[in-house]
Design an enzyme around this catalytic site. Structure first.
Site, mmCIF file in Angstrom:
data_model
loop_
_atom_site.group_PDB
_atom_site.id
_atom_site.type_symbol
_atom_site.label_atom_id
_atom_site.label_comp_id
_atom_site.label_asym_id
_atom_site.label_seq_id
_atom_site.Cartn_x
_atom_site.Cartn_y
_atom_site.Cartn_z
ATOM 1 N N ASN A 45 -34.373 -52.946 -29.028
ATOM 2 C CA ASN A 45 -33.433 -52.573 -27.969
ATOM 3 C C ASN A 45 -32.216 -51.851 -28.532
ATOM 4 O O ASN A 45 -31.685 -50.935 -27.897
ATOM 5 C CB ASN A 45 -33.003 -53.804 -27.171
ATOM 6 C CG ASN A 45 -33.882 -54.037 -25.959
ATOM 7 O OD1 ASN A 45 -33.993 -53.181 -25.096
ATOM 8 N ND2 ASN A 45 -34.532 -55.193 -25.906
ATOM 9 N N ASN A 47 -26.698 -59.264 -22.134
ATOM 10 C CA ASN A 47 -27.977 -59.615 -22.758
ATOM 11 C C ASN A 47 -29.094 -59.093 -21.869
ATOM 12 O O ASN A 47 -28.895 -58.854 -20.673
ATOM 13 C CB ASN A 47 -28.087 -61.129 -22.921
ATOM 14 C CG ASN A 47 -29.322 -61.544 -23.700
ATOM 15 O OD1 ASN A 47 -29.722 -60.867 -24.650
ATOM 16 N ND2 ASN A 47 -29.941 -62.638 -23.321
ATOM 17 N N HIS A 102 -33.189 -60.005 -20.845
ATOM 18 C CA HIS A 102 -34.172 -61.094 -20.921
ATOM 19 C C HIS A 102 -35.483 -60.613 -20.304
ATOM 20 O O HIS A 102 -35.477 -59.969 -19.246
ATOM 21 C CB HIS A 102 -33.648 -62.312 -20.160
ATOM 22 C CG HIS A 102 -34.543 -63.509 -20.283
ATOM 23 N ND1 HIS A 102 -34.611 -64.256 -21.436
ATOM 24 C CD2 HIS A 102 -35.416 -64.072 -19.414
ATOM 25 C CE1 HIS A 102 -35.490 -65.239 -21.255
ATOM 26 N NE2 HIS A 102 -35.983 -65.145 -20.043
ATOM 27 N N MET A 129 -30.738 -64.222 -32.090
ATOM 28 C CA MET A 129 -31.392 -65.520 -31.901
ATOM 29 C C MET A 129 -30.467 -66.694 -32.185
ATOM 30 O O MET A 129 -30.812 -67.646 -32.877
ATOM 31 C CB MET A 129 -32.636 -65.597 -32.787
ATOM 32 C CG MET A 129 -33.632 -64.495 -32.549
ATOM 33 S SD MET A 129 -34.140 -64.352 -30.812
ATOM 34 C CE MET A 129 -35.123 -65.844 -30.649
ATOM 35 N N ARG A 130 -29.273 -66.605 -31.650
ATOM 36 C CA ARG A 130 -28.318 -67.703 -31.756
ATOM 37 C C ARG A 130 -27.697 -67.959 -30.386
ATOM 38 O O ARG A 130 -27.492 -67.029 -29.601
ATOM 39 C CB ARG A 130 -27.200 -67.383 -32.756
ATOM 40 C CG ARG A 130 -27.648 -67.282 -34.194
ATOM 41 C CD ARG A 130 -26.473 -67.074 -35.126
ATOM 42 N NE ARG A 130 -25.537 -68.201 -35.077
ATOM 43 C CZ ARG A 130 -25.722 -69.338 -35.744
ATOM 44 N NH1 ARG A 130 -26.795 -69.502 -36.507
ATOM 45 N NH2 ARG A 130 -24.838 -70.306 -35.664
ATOM 46 N N GLY A 151 -34.660 -54.935 -33.937
ATOM 47 C CA GLY A 151 -33.712 -53.982 -33.370
ATOM 48 C C GLY A 151 -34.312 -52.985 -32.410
ATOM 49 O O GLY A 151 -33.810 -51.860 -32.280
#
Length: 205
Positions: free
Chosen positions: A18, A111, A113, A94-95, A16
């Site tokens: 971020n 999101n 990256h 992570m899905r 957690g």
């Protein structure tokens, strides 16, 4: 006079980092958003412990509880709609997100990256950059679509790859920038300053 803030849902699977940065930025005087709910697919995710500490509603929702991935995502949609969520933020979730959730929150899922997309999508982006000999890396905030890290790009921050960098040292420097960039993108979203046309996101004045 209180200013109504945009409601954010966080999806996470791990520490957690971020999420914590987004939460801290949401407490700033000029913030226009708040974290309404945190959901994890991992029971022992540190992010859930943080949410509990911060007094934020949080849930462990195991995907295996549902017959299919589609049923799982329909459950998330129902939960988020009940909470009047304006934006979903993936923070180490992570899905793979399917078209069900994406259609339910089209252009309302973000999101971050750890690379300058479209370079080095997928897992281990920092290691990919080191292995490729890249001179510049960084991080990207993007909207989520049906592809793997292929959604419209909102913001990017470049990071110089040093000659003595390894995956860990590069990851640490990128993560510091992630903690700034993600909240900036959320702020722009709730300020209604993001105009999406196809793949292009324009930041309005």
């Amino acid at each position: 006079m209180d200013i109504k803030k945009g409601k954010v849902a966080i999806l996470l699977s791990g520490r957690g980092s971020n999420f914590e940065a987004i939460y801290n930025n949401s407490l700033k005087k000029d913030s226009n958003f708040q974290i309404e709910i945190v959901v994890s697919d991992k029971k022992k995710a540190r992010g859930l412990e943080l949410a509990e500490k911060f007094g934020i509603e949080n849930h462990y929702i195991p995907p295996r509880k549902f017959e299919t991935r589609e049923h799982y995502e329909k459950h998330l949609i129902q939960l988020f709609e009940q909470k009047n969520i304006g934006l979903i933020c993936l923070a180490g979730f992570m899905r793979i997100i399917t078209g069900i959730l994406i259609a339910g929150f089209r252009n309302r899922i973000m999101n971050i990256h750890p690379s300058l997309l479209p370079a080095f999508p997928g897992l281990n982006a920092q290691g990919q950059a080191i292995g490729y000999g890249a001179k510049i890396s960084g991080c990207t905030v993007h909207f989520v679509d049906e592809g793997m890290d292929t959604g419209p790009i909102i913001l990017q921050k470049d990071i110089k790859v040093m000659d003595n960098d390894d995956e860990d040292s590069l990851s640490i420097r990128i993560l510091k920038e992630e903690h700034i960039l993600y909240s900036k993108a959320i702020q722009l979203y709730f300020d209604q300053k993001l105009k999406i046309e196809g793949r292009k996101v324009t930041i309005l004045p």
